[in-house]
Design an enzyme around this catalytic site. Structure first.
Site, PDB file in Angstrom:
ATOM      1  N   ILE A  38       0.816  -1.228   0.000  1.00  0.00           N
ATOM      2  CA  ILE A  38       0.000   0.000   0.000  1.00  0.00           C
ATOM      3  C   ILE A  38       0.845   1.272   0.000  1.00  0.00           C
ATOM      4  O   ILE A  38       0.303   2.367  -0.085  1.00  0.00           O
ATOM      5  CB  ILE A  38      -0.954   0.033   1.223  1.00  0.00           C
ATOM      6  CG1 ILE A  38      -0.174  -0.089   2.538  1.00  0.00           C
ATOM      7  CG2 ILE A  38      -1.997  -1.052   1.125  1.00  0.00           C
ATOM      8  CD1 ILE A  38      -1.063   0.007   3.761  1.00  0.00           C
ATOM      9  N   GLY A  39       2.182   1.148   0.071  1.00  0.00           N
ATOM     10  CA  GLY A  39       3.003   2.349   0.040  1.00  0.00           C
ATOM     11  C   GLY A  39       4.466   2.050   0.226  1.00  0.00           C
ATOM     12  O   GLY A  39       4.859   0.948   0.649  1.00  0.00           O
ATOM     13  N   GLY A  85       8.549   4.337   0.756  1.00  0.00           N
ATOM     14  CA  GLY A  85       9.244   5.611   0.890  1.00  0.00           C
ATOM     15  C   GLY A  85      10.605   5.397   1.507  1.00  0.00           C
ATOM     16  O   GLY A  85      10.730   4.643   2.490  1.00  0.00           O
ATOM     17  N   GLY A  86      11.621   6.024   0.937  1.00  0.00           N
ATOM     18  CA  GLY A  86      12.955   5.843   1.473  1.00  0.00           C
ATOM     19  C   GLY A  86      13.392   4.383   1.329  1.00  0.00           C
ATOM     20  O   GLY A  86      13.387   3.806   0.237  1.00  0.00           O
ATOM     21  N   MET A  87      13.732   3.775   2.453  1.00  0.00           N
ATOM     22  CA  MET A  87      14.168   2.378   2.440  1.00  0.00           C
ATOM     23  C   MET A  87      13.073   1.441   2.934  1.00  0.00           C
ATOM     24  O   MET A  87      13.308   0.242   3.079  1.00  0.00           O
ATOM     25  CB  MET A  87      15.409   2.224   3.346  1.00  0.00           C
ATOM     26  CG  MET A  87      16.608   3.020   2.839  1.00  0.00           C
ATOM     27  SD  MET A  87      17.993   2.928   3.981  1.00  0.00           S
ATOM     28  CE  MET A  87      17.365   3.886   5.356  1.00  0.00           C
ATOM     29  N   VAL A 139       5.460  -0.507   2.943  1.00  0.00           N
ATOM     30  CA  VAL A 139       4.308  -0.735   3.805  1.00  0.00           C
ATOM     31  C   VAL A 139       3.318  -1.639   3.072  1.00  0.00           C
ATOM     32  O   VAL A 139       2.969  -1.382   1.909  1.00  0.00           O
ATOM     33  CB  VAL A 139       3.620   0.586   4.202  1.00  0.00           C
ATOM     34  CG1 VAL A 139       2.428   0.317   5.113  1.00  0.00           C
ATOM     35  CG2 VAL A 139       4.607   1.525   4.886  1.00  0.00           C
ATOM     36  N   LYS A 142       5.154  -2.276   8.321  1.00  0.00           N
ATOM     37  CA  LYS A 142       6.242  -1.507   7.720  1.00  0.00           C
ATOM     38  C   LYS A 142       7.517  -2.330   7.835  1.00  0.00           C
ATOM     39  O   LYS A 142       7.909  -2.723   8.953  1.00  0.00           O
ATOM     40  CB  LYS A 142       6.398  -0.160   8.426  1.00  0.00           C
ATOM     41  CG  LYS A 142       7.386   0.781   7.724  1.00  0.00           C
ATOM     42  CD  LYS A 142       7.345   2.175   8.349  1.00  0.00           C
ATOM     43  CE  LYS A 142       8.222   3.141   7.583  1.00  0.00           C
ATOM     44  NZ  LYS A 142       8.158   4.521   8.127  1.00  0.00           N
ATOM     45  N   ASP A 193      10.689  15.952   8.982  1.00  0.00           N
ATOM     46  CA  ASP A 193      10.310  15.672   7.600  1.00  0.00           C
ATOM     47  C   ASP A 193       8.817  15.918   7.365  1.00  0.00           C
ATOM     48  O   ASP A 193       8.151  15.148   6.684  1.00  0.00           O
ATOM     49  CB  ASP A 193      10.664  14.229   7.232  1.00  0.00           C
ATOM     50  CG  ASP A 193      10.708  14.021   5.717  1.00  0.00           C
ATOM     51  OD1 ASP A 193      10.819  15.030   4.990  1.00  0.00           O
ATOM     52  OD2 ASP A 193      10.605  12.859   5.270  1.00  0.00           O
TER      53      ASP A 193
END
Length: 623
Positions: free
Chosen positions: A66-67, A69-71, A74, A89, A191
């Site tokens: 579902i997602g 980001g970065g390393m 999810v 995650k 962030d």
């Protein structure tokens, strides 16, 4: 059921129905309770649970992605032991190493200790078969804020009935509160941006991705992984973040990021779009170009938040929240004032046209508007001025219409009323009070009901004596001296009896008139008896003229007191005329008239008593 019993019953599958639903809701809200359930499940002996059940309890079924980001990546997952969907995650396969594992665990621990309604709760930390950490999080169904910023129609469905900009500002105010809480726990986010904010299906706001958060307490001793390097999103970064020194960071850093996010909300782009890290490093203190089309309050807020110098920048998120709330209150108050001012103009126009009803309706609407604006923003000069103008005009109009009491009621809520206007209202009230007193006095003096019971008693007493005396005189004529003496006794007795109730009989002008006419008639009788005696007139002639005196006295009463005395006046005048032409009838006329006279007075008072009772019943019904 005690908590320990409920935990055990839940682990053994004994909770059902409403108890199970309530317990699951508590699990969603209380991470500590989740840990207790897990600990209890692990501590039970193998004999308490079937091996198949244990296998099911420990199963986390990873579903769709579902997602990312970065390393990190999810996935949506199914947690069998609590029968719910969660988010997992994990580290992307190509980035798995000990350092990334440490960072993910650190993020989980930081997020786990930030228990806040707008921070996604951490349910658990597990290891996958390869030994990589898995962070079990509450699954949020919704969209990222950045998605909604790109899709205004979708955002408006969530914002309704609010204006879209107001709704976005409300989201930012919520983020200010979240960061104020995190700062109180010694954590900086570092962030913040629309991509890291999730908006739930029902408008709930969550601040995500605490992967590069700074633990200030740990940083004072030894920098944690990722803290001593340039980290964040270049398009939003605060100038001090570009130096990679955690010692330079503080709440003012997240406040800058809040300002950068506000810039994005208002302009549709970040402060430094399409800029590389190298570009930012070459001009670390560059100021983003704030559009001149923005309102002055918003521009001032952005300038304070995006100030490159942390010492002159708005320091705490709390300050930004207060500034935004103040601006919104001022703007809302201004909108309400505009509507109230339109009503004020309508009231003024209606008064010029002579439409008092429409003028008052519009004036009341304007008053409510100005008051509402002052409730929202007590320092609103426009609302204060509008309310002052409206109150002054309403007071002036009330005074011109002769309504000082209404003017006084308006004045009571008008704190800033001019001194001269207050004096005018006071003078008008005094005049009104004086006039009211005068009218009450006139009404009291003209009130036929005052002392009516006492008058009826006097008629009974004097009427009985009157009939008796003049009937005796008609049969046994007496001398003038005797008549004078009896008449004087009537005067003295009448005055004395009236003094028994002076407030009603002497304080009321109508009663005083009745008393005056009675005394004047008796005095005329005395004078006549003296005159007839001096002229040596016979008694028949004396009594004949006496009936004329009584007729004139009754006529005066009919004119000045009650017209219903007219028949008595005409009766006495007719008796006089008959007696003058037929002297032998005088005794009979004297007796008959003496009987009818008090009966007529008594009938008038009885009729008035009934009229009074009817008036009281009507008044009671109206009340």
């Amino acid at each position: 059921m005690k908590e320990a019993e409920r935990l055990l019953a839940f682990v053994r599958g004994e909770l059902t129905g409403r108890e199970l639903a309530e317990f699951q809701r508590e699990l969603d809200e209380q991470p500590r309770l989740q840990r207790k359930v897990a600990d209890l499940a692990r501590s039970l002996e193998a004999s308490d649970l079937e091996s198949t059940e244990l296998e099911v309890f420990e199963t986390i079924e990873v579903l769709d992605r579902i997602g990312s980001g970065g390393m990190a990546v999810v996935h949506r997952a199914r947690q069998a032991k609590l029968d719910r969907d969660v988010a997992i995650k994990t580290i992307a396969e190509e980035h798995i190493n000990s350092e990334t594992a440490r960072r993910l665990l650190r993020e989980a621990r930081i997020t786990g200790r930030l228990e806040h309604p707008n921070i996604v709760p951490v349910h658990d930390i597990l290891l996958d078969p390869s030994g990589a950490p898995q962070i079990i999080l509450k699954r949020i169904e919704g969209d990222t804020w950045s998605t909604l910023l790109r899709d205004p129609e979708r955002a408006q469905r969530l914002a309704s009935p609010k204006e879209l900009v107001d709704w976005h500002l409300g989201v930012l105010i919520t983020l200010c509160q979240v960061l104020s809480f995190a700062h109180s726990r010694g954590v900086l986010h570092r962030d913040l941006k629309p991509d890291n904010v999730m908006i739930g299906r029902f408008g709930e706001t969550y601040l995500l991705d605490w992967g590069i958060a700074v633990d200030l307490k740990a940083a004072t001793a030894e920098a944690s992984p990722g803290e001593s390097e340039v980290a964040g999103t270049v398009a939003y970064m605060a100038p001090e973040q570009l130096q990679g020194d955690v010692a330079l960071l503080g709440p003012w850093t997240d406040t800058y990021l809040l300002g950068a996010t506000l810039f994005h909300v208002l302009t549709g782009r970040p402060p430094f779009p399409s800029v590389t890290l190298a570009d930012r490093l070459r001009a670390p203190n560059a100021l983003p170009e704030i559009p001149a089309s923005l309102s002055s309050p918003l521009r001032a807020i952005l300038e304070r938040c995006l100030d490159p110098d942390p010492t002159t920048r708005m320091i705490h998120p709390r300050e930004l929240r207060e500034a935004l709330e103040t601006m919104l209150r001022r703007r809302d108050a201004s909108r309400i004032v505009d509507r109230a001012t339109k009503q004020l103009l309508l009231a003024q126009a209606a008064r010029k046209e002579g439409d008092g009803v429409e003028a008052e309706r519009a004036a009341i609407a304007a008053e409510f508007g100005f008051r509402a604006a002052l409730d929202v923003w007590p320092q609103s000069e426009a609302a204060i001025e509008g309310a002052s103008t409206l109150a002054t005009e309403r007071i002036e109009y009330a005074l011109s219409e002769g309504q000082p009491e209404f003017a006084a009621r308006v004045l009571a809520s008008f704190d800033a009323a001019p001194t001269e206007l207050r004096r005018r209202v006071e003078r008008a009230l005094q005049r009104h009070a004086s006039e009211a007193d005068r009218l009450r006095t006139i009404a009291y003096h003209a009130d036929r009901f005052v002392g009516i019971g006492f008058r009826r008693l006097l008629v009974l007493i004097f009427g009985t004596i009157w009939i008796g005396w003049w009937s005796w005189v008609a049969v046994h004529p007496t001398s003038s001296n005797a008549n004078i003496l009896v008449t004087i006794c009537f005067v003295i007795f009448g005055l004395g009896v009236n003094l028994l109730n002076p407030e009603a009989m002497l304080g009321n002008r109508l009663n005083r008139t009745i008393l005056f006419l009675a005394m004047a008639t008796l005095a005329t009788m005395v004078v006549w008896f003296l005159g007839s005696s001096a002229m040596r007139l016979d008694q028949t002639t004396t009594y004949t003229v006496l009936m004329l005196i009584w007729g004139l006295g009754s006529g005066a009463a009919a004119v000045s007191v009650d017209y219903r005395a007219t028949p008595m006046s005409l009766l006495w005048i007719a008796a006089f005329a008959i007696s003058a032409s037929r002297p032998s009838w005088t005794p009979y006329l004297l007796i008959g008239g003496s009987i009818v006279f008090p009966l007529n007075m008594l009938a008038i008072n009885i009729w008035l008593s009934r009229l009074q009772k009817k008036a009281r019943r009507t008044s009671a019904q109206d009340a």
